[in-house]
Design an enzyme around this catalytic site. Structure first.
Site, mmCIF file in Angstrom:
data_model
loop_
_atom_site.group_PDB
_atom_site.id
_atom_site.type_symbol
_atom_site.label_atom_id
_atom_site.label_comp_id
_atom_site.label_asym_id
_atom_site.label_seq_id
_atom_site.Cartn_x
_atom_site.Cartn_y
_atom_site.Cartn_z
ATOM 1 N N LYS A 264 38.126 41.075 -33.582
ATOM 2 C CA LYS A 264 38.903 39.839 -33.678
ATOM 3 C C LYS A 264 38.979 39.382 -35.126
ATOM 4 C CE LYS A 264 38.545 34.956 -32.261
ATOM 5 N NZ LYS A 264 37.745 33.988 -31.462
ATOM 6 N N LYS A 276 40.571 21.806 -31.474
ATOM 7 C CA LYS A 276 39.119 21.655 -31.409
ATOM 8 C C LYS A 276 38.694 20.284 -31.927
ATOM 9 C CE LYS A 276 38.043 26.535 -32.376
ATOM 10 N NZ LYS A 276 37.264 26.837 -31.174
ATOM 11 N N ARG A 350 41.403 36.413 -27.384
ATOM 12 C CA ARG A 350 41.769 37.402 -26.360
ATOM 13 C C ARG A 350 43.256 37.738 -26.418
ATOM 14 N NH1 ARG A 350 39.721 33.514 -21.663
ATOM 15 N NH2 ARG A 350 38.386 32.970 -23.423
#
Length: 503
Positions: A264, A276, A350
């Site tokens: 990643k 966030k 992902r």
């Protein structure tokens, strides 16, 4: 604002193996707990029982004491019961003590001794030496911001091993390469994100490949990604003015066992529209720690030369907030055509890794795929901050990962991977399906498991392991050979794992 590119990698102390000690070079010795008499005992008249009692010498792993005044022995370091991992702790503690003394002497205007020799006991074996060298090299690691002077540090540590230099040199060399890989991964992850955008990370990967024997580096830009249908990478990177990149590093001969490593490469993660909290967001400069581990591992593998073929894939993107950012509810088409229903833009890792996994399956057809990522906060809750989680498609794959980690001092724990075949946890397996796309980005269920089930959809049924390093990729304080900040976790394991497939 961009600053200049740091001079990576951080310099680590060189470690030499020698059969003899030099009279003019300061000496350090090791001692065990229980019987803290340094071994070999060649200077027993200088390290008296009276001195040992005066400093309360215990020999526990990581204890470091300055030697007696006037003695040739300047330092005594404890290795506990003498297990190899305790030697790693001792090496790190000794280097930290040496650097602290050098810093004090330098600021006081005194001549700083930046070379030392360490006398080893006769029963030191290759495993002890390997752990010691990793500790000696990494214990004094410290990231230096671009433009700042390097602090004074120990330069050379000579290991005095008597007549066993031949059998120990190979272990020391391999450990030195592994330590350098960890340091490089730390450097890349510690670099601030005003410097580190996707293009910068791609340049660093190319520069690393340039000094690694036989590594071919290919960097693709956002135009190529669009042409090839890398919808996940483009969606995540779409909110930033700094477009994504896709890095491919290749080494080894065709016909050898082929392992693909996917890391990643999120160079900063705001969470996107699913933003966030501000508290802790500064740590998101390390959200490409998986990609850093892959870049560093490929370089180290090329230096060690096992008979394997390895390909490193790093999808690089910056997850930002803007009018062009991807949204919850979007449907994204990945490389190869599979579609994903987006439910949380902060689950961006992902998304980019799905593209890379699908590319690995279709273009490379490897014997094994391993992906590594700071993927889920759930893994920190499950395993804490010093253990990585492993989701493996086969028992044999997990066993290799665990064994590789044990050999290099990185701890892994197997996590459940539910299937559709009636195994425990299969109530989660169908949750990855979407009503408006092939899969859901964040299916219901335990966060780490749900992420692994999503990624599995893109592995084509090939042998596969998913390494979630959200916990051990960062540290808030020093321990063992780890220093505060990015830890470089997983780089050494990847090198050992790939090497285990050598013919």
């Amino acid at each position: 604002m961009h600053t200049s590119v740091p001079a990576l990698p951080t310099a680590l102390p060189e470690v030499e193996v020698s059969t003899t000690a030099r009279r003019a070079t300061p000496l350090a010795v090791l001692c065990r707990s229980g019987d803290p008499t340094p071994a070999p005992v060649t200077r027993e008249t200088e390290l008296t029982g009276e001195w040992m009692r005066a400093v309360a010498l215990t020999g526990k792993a990581g204890e470091v004491q300055p030697g007696p005044v006037g003695s040739a022995v300047r330092w005594v370091a404890g290795v506990g019961e003498g297990e190899p991992d305790q030697w790693r702790t001792a090496g790190a503690a000794l280097t930290r003590a040496l650097n602290a003394r050098i810093d004090t002497d330098t600021h006081a205007g005194r001549a700083a001794e930046r070379t030392i020799q360490l006398e080893l006991p006769a029963d030191a074996g290759p495993d002890h030496i390997a752990d010691l060298v990793v500790g000696l090299r990494l214990g004094g690691y410290g990231y230096v911001v671009s433009g700042e002077p390097e602090p004074p540090r120990v330069r050379t540590i000579r290991l005095v091993v008597g007549d066993k230099a031949g059998e120990l040199e190979a272990a020391a060399h391999r450990a030195a390469v592994l330590a350098q890989a960890t340091a490089l991964a730390r450097d890349l992850a510690n670099t601030p994100s005003n410097v580190k955008d996707p293009a910068w990370l791609a340049r660093m990967a190319t520069r690393t490949a340039g000094r690694a024997p036989g590594v071919d580096a290919t960097v693709r830009d956002h135009h190529w990604l669009a042409e090839q249908g890398f919808g996940g990478v483009l969606a995540v990177g779409g909110g930033s003015t700094r477009p994504p990149r896709f890095v491919e590093l290749a080494w080894g001969r065709r016909g050898a066992p082929h392992v693909v490593l996917v890391g990643k490469g999120i160079t900063f993660d705001t969470g996107g529209i699913s933003i966030k909290p501000a508290d802790g967001m500064h740590l998101m400069r390390t959200d490409m720690s998986g990609g850093a581990a892959v870049i560093a591992a490929v370089e180290a593998i090329s230096q060690l030369g096992p008979d394997v073929r390895v390909t490193g894939l790093v999808p690089c993107a910056e997850n930002h907030v803007s009018g062009s950012a991807y949204r919850p509810g979007d449907v994204v088409r990945h490389y190869g055509g599979r579609t994903t229903e987006v439910t949380n833009t902060d689950a961006e890792g992902r998304m980019v890794m799905a593209d890379a996994l699908a590319y690995a399956v279709e273009r490379l057809a490897p014997d094994l795929i391993v992906d590594v990522a700071t993927l889920t906060g759930a893994m920190k809750v499950s395993l804490g901050l010093r253990t990585g989680g492993v989701f493996a498609s086969e028992d044999a794959v997990f066993d290799r990962v665990r064994a590789a980690g044990e050999r290099v001092g990185e701890r892994w724990w197997r996590m459940p991977l539910p299937s559709d075949a009636g195994t425990v946890g299969d109530e989660f397996a169908e949750a990855v399906r979407s009503e408006i796309a092939d899969v859901r980005q964040c299916p219901p269920g335990p966060g780490g498991i749900a992420a692994a089930m999503f990624l599995r959809e893109f592995t084509g049924g090939l042998p596969w392991a998913h390494l979630d390093i959200a916990g051990p990729a960062r540290a808030d304080r020093n321990y063992d050979e780890v220093t505060a900040g990015a830890t470089g976790f997983a780089a050494r394991t990847l090198v050992e794992l790939v090497s285990s497939y050598s013919l």
